[in-house]
Design a protein around this motif. Structure first.
Motif, short mmCIF file in Angstrom:
data_model
loop_
_atom_site.label_atom_id
_atom_site.label_comp_id
_atom_site.label_asym_id
_atom_site.label_seq_id
_atom_site.Cartn_x
_atom_site.Cartn_y
_atom_site.Cartn_z
N VAL A 76 0.85 -1.20 0.00
CA VAL A 76 0.00 0.00 0.00
C VAL A 76 0.89 1.24 0.00
O VAL A 76 1.97 1.25 0.58
N ILE A 77 0.38 2.26 -0.65
CA ILE A 77 1.06 3.55 -0.65
C ILE A 77 0.67 4.27 0.64
O ILE A 77 -0.50 4.34 0.98
N THR A 78 1.67 4.80 1.34
CA THR A 78 1.39 5.55 2.56
C THR A 78 1.34 7.04 2.23
O THR A 78 1.58 7.43 1.08
N ASP A 79 1.05 7.85 3.22
CA ASP A 79 1.10 9.30 3.01
C ASP A 79 2.41 9.88 3.57
O ASP A 79 2.58 11.09 3.64
N LEU A 80 3.35 9.00 3.95
CA LEU A 80 4.64 9.44 4.49
C LEU A 80 5.61 9.74 3.35
O LEU A 80 5.83 8.89 2.48
N PRO A 81 6.21 10.91 3.34
CA PRO A 81 7.19 11.21 2.29
C PRO A 81 8.44 10.34 2.48
O PRO A 81 8.78 9.96 3.60
N ILE A 82 9.08 10.02 1.37
CA ILE A 82 10.31 9.23 1.46
C ILE A 82 11.36 10.04 2.20
O ILE A 82 11.38 11.27 2.14
N GLU A 83 12.23 9.34 2.92
CA GLU A 83 13.30 9.98 3.67
C GLU A 83 14.63 9.92 2.93
O GLU A 83 15.57 10.64 3.27
N HIS A 84 14.72 9.04 1.94
CA HIS A 84 15.95 8.86 1.17
C HIS A 84 15.60 8.92 -0.31
O HIS A 84 14.68 8.25 -0.76
N ARG A 85 16.35 9.70 -1.06
CA ARG A 85 16.13 9.85 -2.50
C ARG A 85 17.25 9.14 -3.26
O ARG A 85 18.36 8.99 -2.75
N ALA A 86 16.95 8.74 -4.48
CA ALA A 86 17.94 8.03 -5.31
C ALA A 86 19.20 8.86 -5.49
O ALA A 86 20.30 8.32 -5.55
N SER A 87 19.06 10.17 -5.54
CA SER A 87 20.23 11.04 -5.71
C SER A 87 21.06 11.17 -4.44
O SER A 87 22.19 11.65 -4.48
N GLU A 88 20.51 10.74 -3.30
CA GLU A 88 21.19 10.91 -2.01
C GLU A 88 21.82 9.61 -1.48
O GLU A 88 22.58 9.66 -0.51
N VAL A 89 21.45 8.48 -2.03
CA VAL A 89 22.00 7.21 -1.57
C VAL A 89 22.74 6.54 -2.72
O VAL A 89 22.49 6.84 -3.89
N ARG A 90 23.62 5.64 -2.38
CA ARG A 90 24.36 4.91 -3.40
C ARG A 90 23.51 3.75 -3.90
O ARG A 90 23.22 2.82 -3.17
N LEU A 91 23.10 3.85 -5.15
CA LEU A 91 22.41 2.74 -5.82
C LEU A 91 23.46 2.06 -6.70
O LEU A 91 23.92 2.66 -7.68
N PRO A 92 23.86 0.86 -6.36
CA PRO A 92 24.90 0.19 -7.15
C PRO A 92 24.49 0.03 -8.61
O PRO A 92 23.30 -0.07 -8.92
N ASP A 93 25.48 0.01 -9.48
CA ASP A 93 25.22 -0.22 -10.90
C ASP A 93 24.68 -1.62 -11.13
O ASP A 93 23.89 -1.85 -12.03
N ARG A 94 25.14 -2.55 -10.31
CA ARG A 94 24.71 -3.95 -10.44
C ARG A 94 23.47 -4.16 -9.59
O ARG A 94 23.34 -3.62 -8.50
N LEU A 95 22.56 -4.95 -10.10
CA LEU A 95 21.33 -5.24 -9.37
C LEU A 95 21.61 -6.02 -8.10
O LEU A 95 21.00 -5.79 -7.07
N PHE A 96 22.55 -6.94 -8.16
CA PHE A 96 22.87 -7.77 -7.01
C PHE A 96 24.27 -7.45 -6.51
O PHE A 96 25.24 -7.61 -7.24
N GLU A 97 24.37 -7.01 -5.30
CA GLU A 97 25.64 -6.70 -4.68
C GLU A 97 26.03 -7.82 -3.72
O GLU A 97 25.20 -8.25 -2.91
N PRO A 98 27.26 -8.28 -3.79
CA PRO A 98 27.66 -9.34 -2.86
C PRO A 98 27.74 -8.83 -1.43
O PRO A 98 27.95 -7.65 -1.20
N SER A 99 27.55 -9.74 -0.50
CA SER A 99 27.69 -9.41 0.92
C SER A 99 28.56 -10.47 1.57
O SER A 99 28.72 -11.57 1.04
N PRO A 100 29.12 -10.17 2.73
CA PRO A 100 29.98 -11.14 3.41
C PRO A 100 29.25 -12.44 3.78
O PRO A 100 29.88 -13.47 3.95
N GLN A 101 27.94 -12.39 3.88
CA GLN A 101 27.17 -13.58 4.24
C GLN A 101 26.88 -14.49 3.03
O GLN A 101 26.35 -15.58 3.20
N ASP A 102 27.20 -14.04 1.83
CA ASP A 102 26.91 -14.84 0.64
C ASP A 102 27.64 -16.17 0.67
O ASP A 102 28.70 -16.31 1.28
#
Length: 185
Positions: A76-102
């Motif tokens: 559902v869509i809420t009425d809360l504005p987003i707190e993080h924008r795509a221009s403000e956070v690092r969105l990796p170029d790759r869809l899947f980023e490795p993690s140490p738990q992989d």
């Protein structure tokens, strides 16, 4: 690419939230098969290998996460504005980023299929020629994802190691054959 009819309404809802800059409240079926309620700042919708994904800031995990749309329910869509924008956070170029738990899995794959799995190969991984195929290492978050990948790459990819990964894929394949045989009776 046209979305599967079963997820078309979820896709439309997410696109609306992205355009409106508001948070989503949703239930997500995680990699362990558990349902979790998530509040997400939707940042981007993408399609990869016939699946649709939402990339967004997950308030539960306090980080950017990738959500498969077919695992999202009760969105559902809420009425809360987003707190993080795509221009403000690092969105990796790759869809899947490795993690140490992989989990690291060794595979043999046809060289022509290598571009299809590029996002799963960790940076710095070595690949060698072996019996006319490429042997390399993949990183997957869980064996369920590996089983899906092996199914999509049937005939061009073989899981080599560790034995638990080979067994997980083989068990899943046997289960599918058994279900098929029961349905054909």
């Amino acid at each position: 690419m046209e979305a599967d009819p079963a997820i078309a309404s979820t896709l439309a809802l997410i696109r609306q939230a992205v355009a409106s800059g508001v948070q989503l409240d949703l239930v997500y079926l995680n990699a362990s098969g558990e349902k979790e309620r998530r509040h997400v700042d939707p940042l981007r919708v993408e399609s990869f290998d016939d699946d649709w994904y939402l990339r967004g800031w997950c308030h539960l995990r306090e980080a950017v996460r990738t959500f498969r749309l077919d695992r999202i329910s009760d969105a559902v869509i809420t009425d809360l504005p987003i707190e993080h924008r795509a221009s403000e956070v690092r969105l990796p170029d790759r869809l899947f980023e490795p993690s140490p738990q992989d989990l690291e899995v060794t595979i043999d794959i046809a060289s022509s299929a290598m571009p299809l799995i590029a996002d799963f190969i960790p940076d710095g991984a070595t690949s060698t020629e072996h019996d006319g195929r490429i042997r390399t290492t993949l990183r997957v978050s869980h064996y369920h994802g590996l089983k899906r990948l092996a199914t999509r790459m049937s005939g061009v990819m073989t899981v080599v190691a560790p034995p638990s990964a080979r067994e997980a894929v083989a068990d899943w394949a046997r289960s599918g054959v058994d279900r098929y045989r029961k349905e054909m009776r």
